[in-house]
Design an enzyme around this catalytic site. Structure first.
Site, PDB file in Angstrom:
ATOM      1  N   ARG A 101      10.572  15.589 -32.965  1.00  0.00           N
ATOM      2  CA  ARG A 101       9.901  16.601 -31.920  1.00  0.00           C
ATOM      3  C   ARG A 101      10.382  17.936 -32.052  1.00  0.00           C
ATOM      4  O   ARG A 101       9.815  19.133 -31.972  1.00  0.00           O
ATOM      5  CB  ARG A 101       9.862  16.170 -30.638  1.00  0.00           C
ATOM      6  CG  ARG A 101       9.317  14.795 -30.232  1.00  0.00           C
ATOM      7  CD  ARG A 101       9.546  14.276 -28.842  1.00  0.00           C
ATOM      8  NE  ARG A 101       8.701  13.147 -28.451  1.00  0.00           N
ATOM      9  CZ  ARG A 101       8.885  11.967 -28.840  1.00  0.00           C
ATOM     10  NH1 ARG A 101      10.018  11.732 -29.629  1.00  0.00           N
ATOM     11  NH2 ARG A 101       7.906  11.033 -28.596  1.00  0.00           N
ATOM     12  N   HIS A 135      12.173  13.298 -22.582  1.00  0.00           N
ATOM     13  CA  HIS A 135      10.861  12.846 -23.383  1.00  0.00           C
ATOM     14  C   HIS A 135      11.238  12.607 -24.794  1.00  0.00           C
ATOM     15  O   HIS A 135      10.131  13.237 -25.372  1.00  0.00           O
ATOM     16  CB  HIS A 135       9.726  13.490 -22.767  1.00  0.00           C
ATOM     17  CG  HIS A 135       8.351  12.981 -23.047  1.00  0.00           C
ATOM     18  ND1 HIS A 135       8.009  11.562 -22.895  1.00  0.00           N
ATOM     19  CD2 HIS A 135       7.385  13.385 -23.909  1.00  0.00           C
ATOM     20  CE1 HIS A 135       6.949  11.445 -23.515  1.00  0.00           C
ATOM     21  NE2 HIS A 135       6.500  12.407 -24.020  1.00  0.00           N
ATOM     22  N   ASP A 193       6.120   7.568 -20.769  1.00  0.00           N
ATOM     23  CA  ASP A 193       7.356   6.434 -20.821  1.00  0.00           C
ATOM     24  C   ASP A 193       7.247   5.524 -19.802  1.00  0.00           C
ATOM     25  O   ASP A 193       7.666   4.311 -20.101  1.00  0.00           O
ATOM     26  CB  ASP A 193       8.431   7.277 -20.907  1.00  0.00           C
ATOM     27  CG  ASP A 193       8.723   8.352 -21.828  1.00  0.00           C
ATOM     28  OD1 ASP A 193       8.421   8.117 -23.020  1.00  0.00           O
ATOM     29  OD2 ASP A 193       9.181   9.510 -21.458  1.00  0.00           O
ATOM     30  N   ARG A 223       2.975  15.165 -34.103  1.00  0.00           N
ATOM     31  CA  ARG A 223       3.993  14.540 -35.176  1.00  0.00           C
ATOM     32  C   ARG A 223       3.289  13.892 -36.030  1.00  0.00           C
ATOM     33  O   ARG A 223       2.186  13.069 -36.070  1.00  0.00           O
ATOM     34  CB  ARG A 223       4.971  13.806 -34.477  1.00  0.00           C
ATOM     35  CG  ARG A 223       6.120  14.475 -33.703  1.00  0.00           C
ATOM     36  CD  ARG A 223       7.309  13.543 -33.225  1.00  0.00           C
ATOM     37  NE  ARG A 223       6.978  12.341 -32.673  1.00  0.00           N
ATOM     38  CZ  ARG A 223       7.613  11.439 -32.520  1.00  0.00           C
ATOM     39  NH1 ARG A 223       8.842  11.102 -33.351  1.00  0.00           N
ATOM     40  NH2 ARG A 223       7.296  10.401 -31.638  1.00  0.00           N
TER      41      ARG A 223
END
Length: 244
Positions: A12, A101, A74, A6
């Site tokens: 995303r 996610h 995460d 990104r």
């Protein structure tokens, strides 16, 4: 890890068109040369790419449970943030992160962590948001020159260790984004939660239950966003198939 990272201002979802094609090439090779391998995909948007690749595996007559979305980063972030806030022994902190996610689909369950038992509702909400936004914070901090790298490598190694321990006969748990069993009655076909890895890969995924009031509200929010992202992956899979 594969695909285009990104850049500032990108979501995303913006990556799906490019990265789903890249993931398909990798999955295609695995289907041909190592169909029984456990595939840990770190390809954004994970929430869409994993369902897409699982559906392509199904169409090819292969086991879609061999494909997992790696969400360990995460957990690594949530653990670190709790440690920073409390000073508790990091080895005893293991925050389950469920849902998906990306953004609001990332739901850390701080209520399951003894070290976080004294957090105020305001602290929980702020830390929840901190975990959700951590990836974007890194992207912005790098000014378009990449996304999380070293931390993602560590998280990937953490996931890989769980899988390898399982394959060696030592059952191991790690959060991952996987296809759920129909018998579970999960609200969506793909969700992240703690997964037990064994000699054949994914043995079972823990149900998402025992949430407190705040977490339940967030979970409903998570499901709303995640459903659309799963559907985007399924739509991609409907338009193509793996090469023979």
């Amino acid at each position: 890890p594969a695909g285009m990272p990104r850049k500032p201002g990108m979501t995303r979802a913006d990556l799906l068109g490019v990265n789903a094609g890249i993931a398909k090439n990798i999955v295609e090779a695995c289907a041909k040369y190592c169909p029984n391998a456990i595939l840990g995909l770190i390809v954004n948007p994970v929430n869409s790419v994993v369902p897409a690749m699982c559906e392509l595996y199904k169409k090819a007559g292969l086991d879609p449970k061999k494909i997992c979305g790696v969400t360990s980063l995460d957990i690594v972030r949530a653990n670190k943030f709790v440690y920073e806030a409390t000073g508790a022994d990091l080895a005893g902190i293991d925050v389950p992160v469920v849902g998906g996610h990306a953004g609001a689909t990332i739901l850390p369950l701080f209520s399951k962590v003894p070290a976080a038992k004294d957090f105020t509702p305001e602290q929980v909400e702020a830390m929840d948001k901190h975990v959700q936004d951590a990836g974007t914070d890194v992207v912005n901090a790098k000014g378009g020159k990449g996304s999380a790298t070293l931390s993602m490598a560590y998280a990937g190694a953490k996931f890989g260790n769980a899988v390898l321990c399982g394959l060696a006969g030592e059952e191991n748990e790690e959060c991952a984004y996987v296809l759920r069993d129909e018998a579970e009655g999960a609200k969506l076909p793909y969700l992240a939660s703690k997964v037990t890895f064994g000699a054949a890969g994914v043995m079972k995924a823990a149900p998402i239950e025992g949430l407190n009031e705040y977490e339940q509200k967030r979970y409903e929010e998570c499901l709303t966003q995640l459903k659309g992202e799963i559907d985007a992956g399924l739509e991609f899979a409907a338009t193509t198939e793996l090469a023979k």
